[in-house]
Motif scaffolding. Structure first.
Motif, short mmCIF file in Angstrom:
data_model
loop_
_atom_site.label_atom_id
_atom_site.label_comp_id
_atom_site.label_asym_id
_atom_site.label_seq_id
_atom_site.Cartn_x
_atom_site.Cartn_y
_atom_site.Cartn_z
N GLY A 212 -24.74 11.16 17.52
CA GLY A 212 -24.36 10.04 16.63
C GLY A 212 -24.25 10.50 15.18
O GLY A 212 -23.33 10.11 14.46
N LYS A 213 -25.20 11.33 14.77
CA LYS A 213 -25.20 11.80 13.38
C LYS A 213 -23.97 12.64 13.09
O LYS A 213 -23.37 12.55 12.03
N ILE A 214 -23.60 13.48 14.07
CA ILE A 214 -22.42 14.34 13.89
C ILE A 214 -21.17 13.46 13.80
O ILE A 214 -20.32 13.62 12.93
N ARG A 215 -21.10 12.48 14.71
CA ARG A 215 -19.93 11.58 14.72
C ARG A 215 -19.84 10.81 13.40
O ARG A 215 -18.77 10.64 12.82
N ALA A 216 -21.00 10.36 12.92
CA ALA A 216 -21.03 9.54 11.69
C ALA A 216 -20.50 10.32 10.49
O ALA A 216 -19.87 9.75 9.60
N LYS A 217 -20.76 11.62 10.47
CA LYS A 217 -20.29 12.44 9.34
C LYS A 217 -18.78 12.48 9.27
O LYS A 217 -18.20 12.52 8.19
N GLN A 218 -18.16 12.50 10.46
CA GLN A 218 -16.70 12.70 10.51
C GLN A 218 -15.92 11.39 10.63
O GLN A 218 -14.72 11.37 10.37
N ALA A 219 -16.58 10.30 11.01
CA ALA A 219 -15.85 9.06 11.31
C ALA A 219 -15.14 8.51 10.07
O ALA A 219 -15.67 8.58 8.97
N PRO A 220 -13.93 7.94 10.26
CA PRO A 220 -13.20 7.40 9.11
C PRO A 220 -13.73 6.02 8.70
O PRO A 220 -14.18 5.25 9.54
N VAL A 221 -13.68 5.76 7.39
CA VAL A 221 -14.08 4.42 6.89
C VAL A 221 -12.81 3.67 6.51
O VAL A 221 -11.98 4.20 5.78
N THR A 222 -12.69 2.44 6.99
CA THR A 222 -11.58 1.59 6.53
C THR A 222 -12.04 0.91 5.25
O THR A 222 -13.11 0.30 5.23
N THR A 223 -11.24 1.02 4.19
CA THR A 223 -11.62 0.35 2.94
C THR A 223 -10.72 -0.86 2.74
O THR A 223 -9.50 -0.78 2.90
N LEU A 224 -11.34 -1.99 2.42
CA LEU A 224 -10.58 -3.20 2.12
C LEU A 224 -10.77 -3.55 0.65
O LEU A 224 -11.91 -3.64 0.17
N THR A 225 -9.67 -3.76 -0.06
CA THR A 225 -9.76 -4.18 -1.46
C THR A 225 -9.34 -5.65 -1.54
O THR A 225 -8.93 -6.24 -0.53
N ALA A 226 -9.41 -6.20 -2.75
CA ALA A 226 -9.05 -7.61 -2.93
C ALA A 226 -7.63 -7.89 -2.43
O ALA A 226 -7.36 -8.93 -1.82
N LYS A 227 -6.74 -6.95 -2.67
CA LYS A 227 -5.32 -7.14 -2.27
C LYS A 227 -5.18 -7.24 -0.75
O LYS A 227 -4.32 -7.94 -0.24
N ASP A 228 -6.07 -6.51 -0.03
CA ASP A 228 -5.91 -6.44 1.43
C ASP A 228 -6.35 -7.70 2.17
O ASP A 228 -6.05 -7.85 3.34
N ILE A 229 -7.11 -8.57 1.52
CA ILE A 229 -7.77 -9.64 2.30
C ILE A 229 -7.19 -11.04 2.08
O ILE A 229 -7.78 -12.04 2.51
N ASP A 230 -6.07 -11.14 1.39
CA ASP A 230 -5.42 -12.43 1.12
C ASP A 230 -6.41 -13.44 0.53
O ASP A 230 -6.42 -14.61 0.93
N ALA A 231 -7.24 -12.96 -0.38
CA ALA A 231 -8.23 -13.88 -0.98
C ALA A 231 -7.62 -14.56 -2.21
O ALA A 231 -6.69 -14.04 -2.83
N GLU A 232 -8.18 -15.73 -2.54
CA GLU A 232 -7.77 -16.37 -3.79
C GLU A 232 -8.54 -15.66 -4.91
O GLU A 232 -9.77 -15.70 -4.90
N PRO A 233 -7.84 -15.01 -5.85
CA PRO A 233 -8.52 -14.16 -6.84
C PRO A 233 -9.60 -14.91 -7.63
O PRO A 233 -10.62 -14.33 -7.97
N GLU A 234 -9.39 -16.20 -7.87
CA GLU A 234 -10.38 -16.95 -8.67
C GLU A 234 -11.67 -17.24 -7.90
O GLU A 234 -12.64 -17.75 -8.46
#
Ligand code: FAD
Length: 265
Positions: free
Chosen positions: A192-214
């Protein structure tokens, strides 16, 4: 079963220091850990997946360094990890945090169950789980201490109450928050530790989530912290010394005196 686990990276509480001028948390040089209640949330998700199959996605809103909390979850066996990271999220109160996480979860697609910890050990409000459920308009069961049964479209949980427990049945999808009585979190495996080192992280920003900015960050936070302070230490206590029997007798007498004194006033 498609399970989402929300985890928060928190300062190790033994290390907490507050800046006396700004009343904000001093994070520099402070060790960060996965919020301890969230370890039980991860473990419960793993146990459910072991029974029913499916996928577990762990999600965290926080700065880039929260990546290490996500990797810890992956080292325990979680499949995928998502970091919600954007300057627009900074300064979020519990309302804005719940809204942001809910929008991120919606973006990930169909889910059956969301698991959160009972509360975070720094904010300690226990509001974020229920806030996510309210934003997504799904049922919620808080303070879950046992998963009794879980099937494709329904689940039954034992929920801790002050007097004992309640058994709650709910359709899925739903959100639960878990207490530490629910399980004992496993240790990560070497694989698990070895896998965790290499696994990709998906990053979500404000633009990605269709949120109301306010509704995001400080601007979207209806509450404001006025003051953070450590209450002064209580003084005037009495320390009883001697053998256990003597101390117990003295304590009983002292309590009796206190009860009598309270009765007179
Ligand atoms: C007015 C105000 C301003 C604030 N400003 C800031 C700030 O500038 N910077 C800052 O870092 N904090 C800030 N906070 C604190 C921050 O909003 C809270 O830490 C956050 O909303 C979570 O609340 P909590 O810690 O009480 O979590 P709880 O509600 O106690 O957590 C319950 C569960 O929700 C989940 N959860 C909670 N937070 C997250 C998260 N971020 N990601 C994934 N899962 C999560 C976890 O499963 C956790 O066990 C502010 C709070 C307030 C009230």
């Amino acid at each position: 079963m498609n399970i989402i686990v929300c985890i928060k990276q928190v300062p190790d509480t033994q290390d907490i220091r507050i800046n006396p001028e700004t009343n904000t948390l001093m994070r520099e040089g402070v060790q960060s850990i996965v919020n301890p209640f969230d370890m039980y949330a991860i473990e419960e998700a793993l146990r459910i997946k072991e029974k029913l199959g499916g996928k577990i996605t762990v999600i965290c809103m926080g700065p880039q360094q929260a990546d290490s909390a996500l990797r810890e979850a992956v080292s325990m066996g979680v499949d995928e990890m998502v970091l919600m990271c954007d300057r627009a999220f900074a300064g979020s109160d519990t309302w804005a945090t719940s809204y942001t996480l809910a929008k991120g979860i919606q973006k990930l697609g169909k889910f059956d169950l969301i698991i959160c910890g009972k509360q975070a050990i720094d904010g300690d409000t226990a509001q974020v789980g229920p806030g996510i459920a309210a934003t997504l308009d799904i049922p919620q069961v808080t303070y879950v201490k046992k998963t009794e049964e879980i099937k494709e479209d329904m689940a039954r949980f034992e929920k801790m109450t002050e007097e004992g427990f309640e058994v709650i049945e709910t359709p899925l999808p739903c959100l639960i928050t878990v207490v530490k009585e629910i399980n004992i979190p496993r240790l990560p495996s070497l694989k698990g530790k070895i896998r965790a080192k290499q696994a990709p992280v998906t990053t979500l920003t404000a633009k990605d989530i269709d949120a109301e900015p306010e509704k995001l960050g400080l601007k979207g936070s209806p509450t404001v912290v006025k003051k953070v302070f450590t209450p002064p230490k209580r003084t005037g206590g009495q320390i009883l010394q001697g053998e256990t029997n003597e101390v117990v007798a003295k304590l009983v007498e002292a309590l009796k005196d206190m009860v009598v004194a309270a009765g007179k006033t």
